[in-house]
Design an enzyme around this catalytic site. Structure first.
Site, mmCIF file in Angstrom:
data_model
loop_
_atom_site.group_PDB
_atom_site.id
_atom_site.type_symbol
_atom_site.label_atom_id
_atom_site.label_comp_id
_atom_site.label_asym_id
_atom_site.label_seq_id
_atom_site.Cartn_x
_atom_site.Cartn_y
_atom_site.Cartn_z
ATOM 1 N N ARG A 21 0.939 -1.199 0.093
ATOM 2 C CA ARG A 21 0.015 0.041 -0.012
ATOM 3 C C ARG A 21 0.985 1.346 -0.106
ATOM 4 O O ARG A 21 1.866 1.365 0.943
ATOM 5 C CB ARG A 21 -0.994 0.057 1.303
ATOM 6 C CG ARG A 21 -1.876 1.451 1.209
ATOM 7 C CD ARG A 21 -2.723 1.056 2.641
ATOM 8 N NE ARG A 21 -1.959 1.578 3.557
ATOM 9 C CZ ARG A 21 -1.546 2.753 4.161
ATOM 10 N NH1 ARG A 21 -1.732 3.708 3.234
ATOM 11 N NH2 ARG A 21 -0.884 2.999 5.127
ATOM 12 N N GLN A 22 0.445 1.988 -0.824
ATOM 13 C CA GLN A 22 0.840 3.598 -0.864
ATOM 14 C C GLN A 22 -0.258 4.349 -0.514
ATOM 15 O O GLN A 22 -1.428 4.135 -0.976
ATOM 16 C CB GLN A 22 1.649 3.985 -2.015
ATOM 17 C CG GLN A 22 3.030 3.293 -2.390
ATOM 18 C CD GLN A 22 4.252 3.734 -1.499
ATOM 19 O OE1 GLN A 22 3.960 3.963 -0.345
ATOM 20 N NE2 GLN A 22 5.210 4.040 -2.216
ATOM 21 N N SER A 23 -0.046 5.519 0.375
ATOM 22 C CA SER A 23 -0.987 6.370 0.831
ATOM 23 C C SER A 23 -1.973 7.343 -0.233
ATOM 24 O O SER A 23 -3.161 7.725 0.071
ATOM 25 C CB SER A 23 -0.432 7.218 1.895
ATOM 26 O OG SER A 23 -0.152 6.489 3.277
ATOM 27 N N SER A 24 -1.233 7.441 -1.361
ATOM 28 C CA SER A 24 -1.871 8.554 -2.110
ATOM 29 C C SER A 24 -1.378 8.062 -3.725
ATOM 30 O O SER A 24 -0.248 7.553 -4.020
ATOM 31 C CB SER A 24 -1.410 9.967 -1.894
ATOM 32 O OG SER A 24 0.048 10.111 -2.051
ATOM 33 N N GLN A 27 2.243 9.400 -4.410
ATOM 34 C CA GLN A 27 3.295 8.440 -3.728
ATOM 35 C C GLN A 27 3.738 7.245 -4.747
ATOM 36 O O GLN A 27 4.860 6.959 -4.731
ATOM 37 C CB GLN A 27 2.937 7.996 -2.262
ATOM 38 C CG GLN A 27 3.144 9.051 -1.172
ATOM 39 C CD GLN A 27 2.924 8.545 0.017
ATOM 40 O OE1 GLN A 27 2.577 7.203 0.257
ATOM 41 N NE2 GLN A 27 2.676 9.238 1.146
#
Length: 287
Positions: A21-24, A27
């Site tokens: 997972r990356q937050s945005s 990113q």
């Protein structure tokens, strides 16, 4: 007990989940090294004894915040597989990838402990069913949530300070443009200016937005609308679009910040913007 001793044959008989997972979206595009390191955890699972066919990468939450489990299909899939007793271990480059909300985090820990599912990150392996494992994972979850609140608080404080000085630049509504000097002026496009003037003049005459919309539709007139990239398009008038237009303080020459507040919905659990009364606006600089 070493981390290798935590892995039992019962764990190896089940799946190893690799949660990425990356937050945005920003990113995902600009921090590809982090994404690469997360995908590389599959190799670590194989080195720990899991067969390649039993290692599953869950990456459907790329570009999604970990502040809530809402709208995170990857997290929901992971929880479902653990609850069915199909998972022997969950790998994440950092456990903060799994959740940055203690409510979601402790529910996942309880489920992993009940189903004898291990959790692994770059620092080691943990068994949520043991006091030590739960303590370490619990502290990591608390720190992750605190970091999220701290980052947000710093960003909001910085934005508020800049707004109070009138230096925070917002995307302007249709009909206004910002020069390189920072000054805001009317759009040089005369057609846009004339259409906006017509909307406000018609509102003064008709008194309601519904009548303004009907007037525009009867004369087959569209209104200029700016999309999220700043491009202007001519669209059919709607009452919501007209309401947003006539209630925008920028058209009255006012610089405003803090007109809304994020409030968590009791029904959906999602946060939504709620309009505040004018006397509660954080910044309002007239003229």
């Amino acid at each position: 007990m070493s981390t290798s001793d935590l892995i039992q044959p019962t764990h190896l008989q089940r799946r190893a989940l690799i949660y990425v997972r990356q937050s945005s979206p920003n990113q995902v595009i600009n921090n590809q090294e982090s994404t690469r390191l997360q995908y590389a955890l599959k190799k670590r699972a194989i080195e720990r004894g899991w067969h390649e066919r039993d290692t599953v990468v869950i990456d459907t939450d790329l570009g999604r915040s970990g502040s809530t489990a809402v709208d995170r299909p990857g997290f929901q899939e992971m929880v479902a597989l653990v609850s069915l007793g199909q998972v022997g271990i969950i790998f994440a480059y950092d456990v903060t990838r799994l959740a940055r909300n203690c409510t979601d985090w402790y529910q996942l820990l309880d489920l992993c402990g009940f189903r004898q599912c291990l959790v692994g990150d770059q620092d080691g392996l943990y068994d949520p069913a043991t006091p030590n494992g739960r303590l370490i994972l619990g502290l990591k979850g608390l720190i992750a949530e605190l970091e999220l609140h701290t980052i947000r608080a710093r960003l909001q404080a910085g934005m508020a300070s800049k707004a109070e000085r009138g230096m925070l630049a917002f995307m302007l509504p249709t009909g206004l443009v910002r020069l390189e000097s920072g000054d805001v002026v009317k759009d040089p496009d005369r057609e846009i200016q004339d259409r906006l003037n017509l909307v406000f003049q018609t509102l003064l005459e008709k008194r309601t937005l519904g009548k303004v919309m009907r007037h525009l539709l009867e004369h087959e007139l569209k209104i200029p609308r700016r999309d999220k990239w700043g491009d202007t398009h001519w669209k059919q008038p709607t009452e919501s679009a007209l309401s947003e237009m006539v209630h925008n303080p920028a058209y009255a020459g006012a610089y405003v910040y803090g007109r809304t507040r994020l409030v968590k919905s009791a029904k959906t659990g999602r946060k939504q913007q709620v309009a505040l009364p004018r006397d509660q606006w954080r910044v309002c600089k007239r003229d």
